[in-house]
Design an enzyme around this catalytic site. Structure first.
Site, short mmCIF file in Angstrom:
data_model
loop_
_atom_site.label_atom_id
_atom_site.label_comp_id
_atom_site.label_asym_id
_atom_site.label_seq_id
_atom_site.Cartn_x
_atom_site.Cartn_y
_atom_site.Cartn_z
N CYS A 124 0.93 -1.15 0.08
CA CYS A 124 0.05 0.08 -0.10
C CYS A 124 0.83 1.34 0.07
O CYS A 124 1.46 1.53 -0.95
CB CYS A 124 -0.97 -0.09 1.19
SG CYS A 124 -2.19 1.36 0.92
N HIS A 227 -4.00 -5.04 1.00
CA HIS A 227 -3.33 -5.53 2.05
C HIS A 227 -3.31 -6.96 2.40
O HIS A 227 -4.33 -7.52 2.90
CB HIS A 227 -4.00 -4.78 3.39
CG HIS A 227 -3.82 -3.05 3.29
ND1 HIS A 227 -2.53 -2.71 4.17
CD2 HIS A 227 -4.28 -2.13 2.85
CE1 HIS A 227 -2.69 -1.45 3.99
NE2 HIS A 227 -3.42 -1.07 3.07
N GLU A 229 -1.77 -9.02 4.53
CA GLU A 229 -1.53 -9.16 5.77
C GLU A 229 -2.89 -9.01 6.38
O GLU A 229 -3.47 -9.83 7.42
CB GLU A 229 -0.84 -7.92 6.47
CG GLU A 229 -1.32 -6.73 7.00
CD GLU A 229 -1.36 -5.67 5.71
OE1 GLU A 229 -1.61 -4.55 6.11
OE2 GLU A 229 -0.93 -5.97 4.78
#
Length: 266
Positions: A124, A227, A229
């Site tokens: 990002c 993202h 994660e």
């Protein structure tokens, strides 16, 4: 007894909260106490991918080399807008928070990490920072580009896939991320405008937002706009880029010159 194999050590950047910000006494600590904050999703994704996360707080330039000595791979994580003055533009009314201290540190960190050929995953803001580092620019706010933009700001369920990304066929990035078309989450309001020197677009959305980039001259740097994660909260597919980074980090660690105990004492 054979000792356990050492896990790769993955550095990860975070937020810098200065002593001037009104955090002390509200979140933790006392007034005028500075903090370094790191995404718990990120820390957990690195752990679950099979590595040890090493937080990389903001430090002075002369300490960055010491930080890099302790890691095998590096993640540039999400966060504030990159200061537009770094690519020759001015702050716009639609700008989110910026942090010049973090920008300066991460630009210096990126320069030395690339010089040392440390494997890097940029996520990002991290992808936007890489583009700016290489001389590129950013769209200040993608909602101003068109009335027909996809949803790029999903915060209620940040792990949820909200749009597909078309990946460049036969590129290492498509193999790493799971194919020529993948579903991704999305939490960003800026994006790559002019591509930086030495970079290539390896993924884009249907509304022509750049979603993934790589460096043309090396295969150990990958950047994504989404993202992973957060995807990893619900879907192990989110661990793919971290597992890729770990493999490269192990190889990088094996290639480092070994220093004996005797040498360190002399």
């Amino acid at each position: 007894m054979k000792s356990a194999e050492r896990l790769p050590r993955i550095g990860v950047v975070g937020y810098y909260i200065s002593e001037e910000e009104a955090v002390g006494g509200h979140i933790r600590g006392i007034p005028r106490q500075a903090f370094s904050l790191f995404s718990y999703d990120m820390i957990q994704a690195i752990f679950r991918s099979g590595a040890t996360p090493i937080p990389m707080p903001v430090v002075d330039k002369d300490k960055i080399g010491q930080q890099l000595d302790t890691i095998d791979g590096l993640v540039f994580s999400g966060g504030e807008d990159v200061d537009p003055r770094l690519y020759g533009e001015q702050l716009q009314p639609s700008a989110h928070r910026i942090d010049p201290v973090r920008d300066k540190y991460e630009m210096e960190l990126m320069a030395l990490a690339l010089e040392r050929n440390i494997p890097m995953l940029c996520i990002c803001r991290g992808m936007q920072l890489l583009n700016v580092f290489c001389g590129g620019t950013l769209h200040a706010d993608i909602d101003e580009l068109s009335d027909n933009m996809l949803n790029h700001w999903e915060t209620k369920e940040p792990w949820r896939s909200v749009h597909p990304v078309q990946m460049k066929p036969d590129h290492f990035a498509s193999a790493v991320l799971g194919g020529n078309e993948i579903g991704v989450n999305s939490i960003h309001h800026q994006s790559v405008k002019r591509l930086g020197e030495g970079l290539e677009v390896v993924g884009h959305s249907e509304d022509d937002i750049v979603e993934a980039i790589a460096m043309k001259d090396r295969s150990n740097v990958l950047a994504v706009q989404w993202h992973p994660e957060m995807i990893a909260r619900r879907d192990d597919a989110g661990l793919r880029p971290f597992q890729w980074l770990n493999k490269l980090a192990v190889s990088a660690a094996d290639d480092k010159p070994k220093v004996s105990v005797k040498e360190t004492r002399e």
